[in-house]
Design a protein around this motif. Structure first.
Motif, PDB file in Angstrom:
ATOM      1  N   LYS A 296       0.827  -1.205   0.000  1.00 25.38           N
ATOM      2  CA  LYS A 296       0.000   0.000   0.000  1.00 25.38           C
ATOM      3  C   LYS A 296       0.864   1.258   0.000  1.00 25.38           C
ATOM      4  O   LYS A 296       0.483   2.283  -0.581  1.00 25.38           O
ATOM      5  N   GLU A 297       2.043   1.160   0.613  1.00 28.66           N
ATOM      6  CA  GLU A 297       2.987   2.286   0.568  1.00 28.66           C
ATOM      7  C   GLU A 297       3.468   2.509  -0.869  1.00 28.66           C
ATOM      8  O   GLU A 297       3.617   3.649  -1.321  1.00 28.66           O
ATOM      9  N   ILE A 298       3.677   1.417  -1.592  1.00 29.12           N
ATOM     10  CA  ILE A 298       4.102   1.507  -3.005  1.00 29.12           C
ATOM     11  C   ILE A 298       2.996   2.130  -3.850  1.00 29.12           C
ATOM     12  O   ILE A 298       3.259   2.954  -4.731  1.00 29.12           O
ATOM     13  N   LEU A 299       1.746   1.792  -3.569  1.00 32.61           N
ATOM     14  CA  LEU A 299       0.623   2.392  -4.294  1.00 32.61           C
ATOM     15  C   LEU A 299       0.555   3.899  -4.057  1.00 32.61           C
ATOM     16  O   LEU A 299       0.198   4.659  -4.954  1.00 32.61           O
ATOM     17  N   GLU A 300       0.924   4.336  -2.851  1.00 30.34           N
ATOM     18  CA  GLU A 300       0.982   5.775  -2.552  1.00 30.34           C
ATOM     19  C   GLU A 300       2.063   6.459  -3.394  1.00 30.34           C
ATOM     20  O   GLU A 300       1.891   7.578  -3.853  1.00 30.34           O
ATOM     21  N   ILE A 301       3.193   5.751  -3.577  1.00 32.91           N
ATOM     22  CA  ILE A 301       4.323   6.308  -4.331  1.00 32.91           C
ATOM     23  C   ILE A 301       3.937   6.583  -5.783  1.00 32.91           C
ATOM     24  O   ILE A 301       4.359   7.575  -6.377  1.00 32.91           O
TER      25      ILE A 301
END
Length: 436
Positions: A296-301
């Protein structure tokens, strides 16, 4: 060899089958014979003759075509140097062509672009510039300015004729036209940068999602280490690859997670920075597992970025579906793949081709700027255009307007080499390979 005395040096080491005085040998001719040292044959060769000014450098030139091989070539080179030649510096032949007026500086710079081309598009852009595409456009713009400069000079030298109002209208019209043409050239650099430098593509994902496997699959070689252990990639790996004519600068990054040590922490920070600067992000997820906090952190990126989402390991039981609502507002490009089994990789290539329509750039009809020096000078000229327009609007004296218009001419002349310092010339040609 190039230079006034090259034929004299050649005559000391080359014995042609048919002896002729140099005055009788026409340019663009080739002669058969032997390179000799005293009475010893060094090699059987063909020698090409180019007579000034009809040569690459616009000087007398000759080319010795030997059988090759390090020993023979080195020996012939030593004989040339022993008999009065001097070893060429980087880019010296092209530099001489520029200094002798055969080509301008923009054309000279295109030679290195053609040599270093990583794709057909880049080579095509370089050839177009070598043929003088940019130089002709610059000349057209400069002529448009000069046509108006005549009236400006009259207004400055003979103020009693009171032609300033007419001249100001002419100047504004010219500045609008020139500004539009310069703007089009500057904007072309966006495509030119991608053609020349490649699309900076960051492959991001958490550890063991399949980033390195994907890189190896695209490169068709084991460039990155692939194991079942997480955190194998701790620094970035960069490679160029050509996909359907589109050059990609692929960057495999460290897996994003809570770092286990300081080295991995640095690698993860670097991954995030690269993702921010990338032209394209390929975000890869392990589809056999549910989305984690790191995923989910990668999706934010990738929010607001040009991105392709890959759901990897579809050969296993899948826990993530491509129509998951979480992907909806991020990108329309969600592809299921198996990097291990080479499934879906062709769909990735199709998506990249669709996202970056470089193949639609028709270089036959379109001029594309690929050189950052040219782009910066065009931007500087555009600033002078705006300053000149502002000066007229403020009803300032015409000789002040003329100052900014002359700056436009100077910036454009710096592109082609009319107004350029020796330091800039040396810096440009230092990037060439030896003697080119």
């Amino acid at each position: 060899m190039s230079g006034e005395n090259c034929f004299e040096i050649l005559n000391k080491i080359f014995i042609p089958k048919k002896q002729e005085a140099i005055e009788e040998i026409k340019g663009y001719r080739m002669k058969y014979g032997h390179i000799m040292e005293n009475d010893t044959v060094i090699d059987e060769v063909l020698v090409s003759y180019f007579k000034a000014p009809k040569s690459y450098t616009a000087e007398n030139m000759c080319e010795i075509n030997s059988h090759g091989g390090n020993i023979i070539v080195k020996k012939i080179l030593e004989l040339c140097l022993k008999n009065g030649a001097i070893l060429a510096e980087p880019g010296e032949f092209t530099k001489r062509a520029f200094l002798n007026g055969r080509i301008d500086l923009a054309q000279a710079e295109s030679v290195i672009d053609v040599i270093n081309a990583k794709s057909e598009k880049e080579a095509q852009a370089g050839i177009k510039q070598l043929e003088g595409g940019l130089s002709k456009e610059i000349a057209t713009i400069k002529q448009e300015i000069m046509d108006v400069m005549v009236n400006i000079e009259v207004s400055i030298d003979y103020p009693e004729y009171d032609v300033e109002d007419v001249t100001n209208q002419e100047i504004l019209s010219m500045l609008e036209s020139v500004g539009s043409k310069l703007s089009k050239l500057e904007k072309s650099f966006d495509n030119g940068k991608l053609i020349k430098e490649g699309i900076k593509t960051a492959i991001i994902g958490k550890p063991n999602a399949g980033k390195s496997s994907l890189l190896n699959r695209i490169l068709k070689e084991d460039r990155a280490i692939v194991t079942e252990f997480e955190g194998t990639t701790r620094d970035t790996i960069e490679e160029f690859v050509n996909i359907n004519g589109i050059p990609l600068k692929l960057i495999d990054t460290a897996g994003i997670r809570n770092a286990k040590d300081e080295v991995e922490k640095i690698g993860i920070h670097k991954s995030k920075e690269i993702a921010k600067e990338a032209d394209l992000i390929i975000a890869i997820f392990d589809a056999s597992k549910e989305l984690s906090k790191e995923d989910k952190e990668i999706l934010e990126i990738i929010k607001g970025k040009k991105a392709i989402i890959l759901l990897n390991k579809i050969d296993l039981t899948t826990e993530i579906q491509k129509d998951d609502p979480i992907f909806k507002d991020l990108t329309d490009s969600v592809i299921e793949i198996s990097a291990l089994n080479n499934v879906g990789i062709d769909k990735l290539y199709e998506e990249i081709t669709k996202l970056f329509e470089l193949n639609e750039i028709q270089l036959d009809n379109e001029l594309v700027i690929t050189n950052i020096r040219h782009k910066n000078l065009i931007a500087k000229a555009m600033e002078s255009v705006e300053k000149a327009k502002h000066t007229i609007e403020e009803k300032m004296p015409i000789d002040i307007v003329a100052v900014y218009i002359k700056e436009i001419l100077e910036d454009l002349g710096t592109i082609t080499g009319e107004f350029v310092t020796e330091d800039i010339i040396n810096e440009i040609f230092s990037k060439f390979c030896l003697g080119k």
